[in-house]
Design a protein around this motif. Structure first.
Motif, PDB file in Angstrom:
ATOM      1  N   ALA A 122      47.226  35.241  32.075  1.00  0.00           N
ATOM      2  CA  ALA A 122      46.591  34.099  32.732  1.00  0.00           C
ATOM      3  C   ALA A 122      45.193  33.926  32.164  1.00  0.00           C
ATOM      4  O   ALA A 122      44.631  34.848  31.564  1.00  0.00           O
ATOM      5  CB  ALA A 122      46.523  34.290  34.247  1.00  0.00           C
TER       6      ALA A 122
ATOM      7  N   ARG B 108      41.183  32.141  33.178  1.00  0.00           N
ATOM      8  CA  ARG B 108      40.333  31.891  34.332  1.00  0.00           C
ATOM      9  C   ARG B 108      39.322  30.815  33.977  1.00  0.00           C
ATOM     10  O   ARG B 108      38.878  30.724  32.827  1.00  0.00           O
ATOM     11  CB  ARG B 108      39.631  33.174  34.762  1.00  0.00           C
ATOM     12  CG  ARG B 108      39.001  33.903  33.580  1.00  0.00           C
ATOM     13  CD  ARG B 108      38.714  35.355  33.862  1.00  0.00           C
ATOM     14  NE  ARG B 108      38.626  36.116  32.629  1.00  0.00           N
ATOM     15  CZ  ARG B 108      37.913  37.215  32.484  1.00  0.00           C
ATOM     16  NH1 ARG B 108      37.200  37.679  33.489  1.00  0.00           N
ATOM     17  NH2 ARG B 108      37.913  37.863  31.346  1.00  0.00           N
TER      18      ARG B 108
ATOM     19  N   ASP C 105      44.621  31.692  36.968  1.00  0.00           N
ATOM     20  CA  ASP C 105      45.089  32.594  38.025  1.00  0.00           C
ATOM     21  C   ASP C 105      44.443  32.264  39.369  1.00  0.00           C
ATOM     22  O   ASP C 105      44.131  33.162  40.152  1.00  0.00           O
ATOM     23  CB  ASP C 105      44.825  34.048  37.646  1.00  0.00           C
ATOM     24  CG  ASP C 105      43.337  34.385  37.571  1.00  0.00           C
ATOM     25  OD1 ASP C 105      42.528  33.439  37.443  1.00  0.00           O
ATOM     26  OD2 ASP C 105      42.994  35.579  37.641  1.00  0.00           O
ATOM     27  N   TRP C 106      44.233  30.990  39.633  1.00  0.00           N
ATOM     28  CA  TRP C 106      43.654  30.572  40.904  1.00  0.00           C
ATOM     29  C   TRP C 106      44.752  30.228  41.901  1.00  0.00           C
ATOM     30  O   TRP C 106      45.874  29.878  41.514  1.00  0.00           O
ATOM     31  CB  TRP C 106      42.725  29.383  40.694  1.00  0.00           C
ATOM     32  CG  TRP C 106      41.405  29.752  40.072  1.00  0.00           C
ATOM     33  CD1 TRP C 106      41.147  30.822  39.268  1.00  0.00           C
ATOM     34  CD2 TRP C 106      40.168  29.045  40.197  1.00  0.00           C
ATOM     35  NE1 TRP C 106      39.825  30.829  38.886  1.00  0.00           N
ATOM     36  CE2 TRP C 106      39.202  29.747  39.439  1.00  0.00           C
ATOM     37  CE3 TRP C 106      39.785  27.892  40.871  1.00  0.00           C
ATOM     38  CZ2 TRP C 106      37.882  29.339  39.338  1.00  0.00           C
ATOM     39  CZ3 TRP C 106      38.466  27.465  40.773  1.00  0.00           C
ATOM     40  CH2 TRP C 106      37.526  28.185  40.017  1.00  0.00           C
ATOM     41  N   THR C 107      44.418  30.321  43.179  1.00  0.00           N
ATOM     42  CA  THR C 107      45.372  30.087  44.258  1.00  0.00           C
ATOM     43  C   THR C 107      45.331  28.627  44.690  1.00  0.00           C
ATOM     44  O   THR C 107      44.262  28.059  44.884  1.00  0.00           O
ATOM     45  CB  THR C 107      45.027  30.984  45.461  1.00  0.00           C
ATOM     46  OG1 THR C 107      45.087  32.355  45.041  1.00  0.00           O
ATOM     47  CG2 THR C 107      46.003  30.760  46.606  1.00  0.00           C
TER      48      THR C 107
ATOM     49  N   TYR D 296      41.693  37.078  30.047  1.00  0.00           N
ATOM     50  CA  TYR D 296      41.182  38.354  30.530  1.00  0.00           C
ATOM     51  C   TYR D 296      41.054  39.350  29.380  1.00  0.00           C
ATOM     52  O   TYR D 296      41.718  39.214  28.341  1.00  0.00           O
ATOM     53  CB  TYR D 296      42.103  38.912  31.609  1.00  0.00           C
ATOM     54  CG  TYR D 296      41.857  38.289  32.950  1.00  0.00           C
ATOM     55  CD1 TYR D 296      40.934  38.824  33.836  1.00  0.00           C
ATOM     56  CD2 TYR D 296      42.531  37.132  33.325  1.00  0.00           C
ATOM     57  CE1 TYR D 296      40.687  38.242  35.066  1.00  0.00           C
ATOM     58  CE2 TYR D 296      42.298  36.536  34.556  1.00  0.00           C
ATOM     59  CZ  TYR D 296      41.370  37.097  35.419  1.00  0.00           C
ATOM     60  OH  TYR D 296      41.133  36.503  36.625  1.00  0.00           O
TER      61      TYR D 296
END
Length: 246
Positions: free
Chosen positions: A2, A4, A154-156, A199
């Motif tokens: 993922a 960010r 990778d956010w909700t 990452y």
């Protein structure tokens, strides 16, 4: 794998002057990684940190003066804070921006180079975001955008309707990323875009390939030989996938 969301990138005629404006507006500091680049960064944090989305101001000749599809919303904690912040921003060089009729509780301003942003009235949802409440993207289809961006980073996903979608770091900190349905949204190249970072230990090329498989396309904005890759989301919004050296 993922990526960010780590920063908002703003193109400017004078990166130093515009960087100072945004640093004063947010109560942050400034640094520079080289000529023509001013980094606006929260004091006391080490980049990247989900608590904040940094602002990079990059010098380019003759930026357009259109209303860009990406803007930031600033948070306030009270009516008095809202009034004080608007007045302080005006002293720093911001000016009122006319975005059409409507009696709204927030204030729309333009920074010294014409980039529009909003100072929001106090809202409970933004009480812990820091000075930037949200990074907002105008779009035609918030549901489709939430599917792409929800898989890209990778956010909700916190909320999605036909008119609005809202994501936030999975750690529950920092600003929101929001997509707002906007009729007649422009598809021109924008001077404000998002920067993503893989990452540590993840391969940049593999992340770029994954994003292409999700629906991103390559975008040539004259970037030349750089350590990042420029892509566009399914609605044509450019974004960069950063690599070593940012």
């Amino acid at each position: 794998m993922a990526t960010r969301l780590v920063q908002v990138n703003i193109k400017a005629r004078d990166d130093s002057a515009l960087g100072r404006f945004w640093a004063e507006a947010l109560g942050w500091g400034v640094s520079s990684e080289g000529p023509g680049v001013t980094n606006v960064e929260p004091v006391g944090l080490v980049w990247p940190d989900p608590v904040a989305v940094w602002v990079d101001v990059v010098a380019v000749p003759d930026p357009e003066t259109v209303k860009y599809r990406v803007h930031v919303d600033l948070a306030t904690t009270s009516a008095a804070h809202h009034a004080e912040l608007v007045a302080r921003l005006a002293d720093l060089g911001a000016r009122p921006a006319d975005v059409g009729p409507g009696d709204v509780a927030w204030t729309v301003l333009a920074d010294p180079e014409g980039n529009m942003f909003r100072v929001l009235e106090p809202r409970e949802i933004y009480r812990d975001t820091g000075p930037i409440a949200a990074v907002v993207v105008d779009c035609a289809d918030p549901r489709a955008m939430s599917r792409f961006w929800g898989a890209a980073i990778d956010w909700t996903l916190h909320e999605v309707t036909d008119d609005h979608a809202r994501l936030r770091s999975a750690k529950g900190v920092g600003p929101y990323l929001e997509f707002v349905r906007t009729p007649g949204v422009q598809t021109v190249w924008t001077r404000v875009h998002l920067d993503l970072l893989p990452y540590a230990g993840d391969d940049q090329a593999a992340e770029v390939a994954r994003l292409r498989a999700l629906g991103a396309t390559d975008s040539d904005i004259g970037q030349g030989d750089v350590p990042w890759t420029v892509l566009a989301d399914p609605e044509g919004n450019e974004f960069c996938v950063l690599g070593p050296g940012r």
